[in-house]
Scaffold this active site. Sequence first.
Site, PDB file in Angstrom:
ATOM      1  N   ARG A  20       0.820  -1.218   0.000  1.00  0.00           N
ATOM      2  CA  ARG A  20       0.000   0.000   0.000  1.00  0.00           C
ATOM      3  C   ARG A  20       0.853   1.268   0.000  1.00  0.00           C
ATOM      4  O   ARG A  20       0.417   2.328  -0.414  1.00  0.00           O
ATOM      5  CB  ARG A  20      -0.925   0.017   1.213  1.00  0.00           C
ATOM      6  N   LEU A 116      22.205   8.366  27.363  1.00  0.00           N
ATOM      7  CA  LEU A 116      23.133   8.945  26.393  1.00  0.00           C
ATOM      8  C   LEU A 116      23.784  10.201  26.967  1.00  0.00           C
ATOM      9  O   LEU A 116      23.111  11.049  27.555  1.00  0.00           O
ATOM     10  CB  LEU A 116      22.363   9.292  25.112  1.00  0.00           C
ATOM     11  N   ASP A 140      11.834  13.692  27.475  1.00  0.00           N
ATOM     12  CA  ASP A 140      10.817  14.551  28.075  1.00  0.00           C
ATOM     13  C   ASP A 140      11.391  15.636  28.984  1.00  0.00           C
ATOM     14  O   ASP A 140      10.709  16.134  29.850  1.00  0.00           O
ATOM     15  CB  ASP A 140       9.804  13.697  28.852  1.00  0.00           C
ATOM     16  N   ASN A 141      12.669  15.980  28.765  1.00  0.00           N
ATOM     17  CA  ASN A 141      13.184  17.087  29.576  1.00  0.00           C
ATOM     18  C   ASN A 141      14.265  17.861  28.830  1.00  0.00           C
ATOM     19  O   ASN A 141      14.939  17.326  27.947  1.00  0.00           O
ATOM     20  CB  ASN A 141      13.713  16.588  30.925  1.00  0.00           C
ATOM     21  N   THR A 144      18.220  16.719  28.814  1.00  0.00           N
ATOM     22  CA  THR A 144      18.589  15.642  27.887  1.00  0.00           C
ATOM     23  C   THR A 144      18.520  16.127  26.445  1.00  0.00           C
ATOM     24  O   THR A 144      19.370  15.787  25.623  1.00  0.00           O
ATOM     25  CB  THR A 144      17.650  14.427  28.081  1.00  0.00           C
ATOM     26  N   CYS A 201       6.265  15.378  31.749  1.00  0.00           N
ATOM     27  CA  CYS A 201       5.017  14.614  31.850  1.00  0.00           C
ATOM     28  C   CYS A 201       4.790  14.166  33.289  1.00  0.00           C
ATOM     29  O   CYS A 201       3.662  14.040  33.748  1.00  0.00           O
ATOM     30  CB  CYS A 201       5.073  13.404  30.922  1.00  0.00           C
ATOM     31  N   CYS A 261      26.100  25.770  17.605  1.00  0.00           N
ATOM     32  CA  CYS A 261      26.221  25.453  16.178  1.00  0.00           C
ATOM     33  C   CYS A 261      26.824  26.554  15.325  1.00  0.00           C
ATOM     34  O   CYS A 261      27.153  26.306  14.160  1.00  0.00           O
ATOM     35  CB  CYS A 261      24.870  25.027  15.604  1.00  0.00           C
TER      36      CYS A 261
HETATM   37 ZN   LIG Z   1      22.411  26.602  17.248  1.00  0.00          ZN
END
Ligand SMILES: [Zn+2]
Length: 263
Positions: A20, A116, A140-141, A144, A201, A261
Amino acid sequence: MTHPAEIEVLTDEELLRYARQVLLDGWDLDAQLRLKSARVVMIGAGGLGCPASETLVRAGLGQVHLIDDDVIEASNLQRQTLFLPDDIGKPKALTAAHMLEQINPLISARGTVARLSQDNAYELLDMASGKPDLLLDCTDNFATRDVINRISVRYQIPLLSASAIAMQGQLALFEPQLNTGCYYCVFGALNADTEFDERTCANSGVLASTTAIMGSLQANAALQYLGLTKNPLTNKLLIWDGSLMQQRIMGYRQDKQCPICAI
Ligand SMILES: [Zn+2]
């Protein structure tokens, strides 16, 4: 990403199972082969990780590796769709991987019980055998998420980041190799000095449908990225509001002063 030519054909069993999907306009055998060749690492096998990994595995993702150091609790069963009452007390990563291989025996699912960090990332992401094609942040935080973002930028691995809380969710797909911005560009300053990042959560609650919707949207973006080599969210942040049934798309740019970055 592994070139489809390296895996030359789909087996008859695969053609039948994915029939499909291969029929779709804009999704062909090459897309299915790219998905089969792909390796995804998911951090977090909970409310987001369960629906996202299940959809990707059903769709034919070749290799998925789940990393999570948590065990299943009774309060997880409301939204963590790969787990059953008998699984309470078992490690999420291993239980989810086992279930995923039962759902689709044609793929490979692996679980690692670990947290990790920047120190263990090279080993846990199995970088010695090449970069994963995509990281999925299903945690969920904020703490991390920040670590995962730093790993994504350091090793130049695309990061598909989803979050879900109460009746709201967010989704973004960062490509550090393109210098289009990272998680910190969007959320770094915001989270550093607000209370938003403290909500999880566990302390704020989450509606069962919020994680199901955000995990599905995350899988939707991953399928386009892996199968069609297309980022549907370049420099865009998707925001879902379940109480209003509204989805908004907001633009963002790389912060040229970003400590993570910016070059
Ligand atoms: Zn950045």
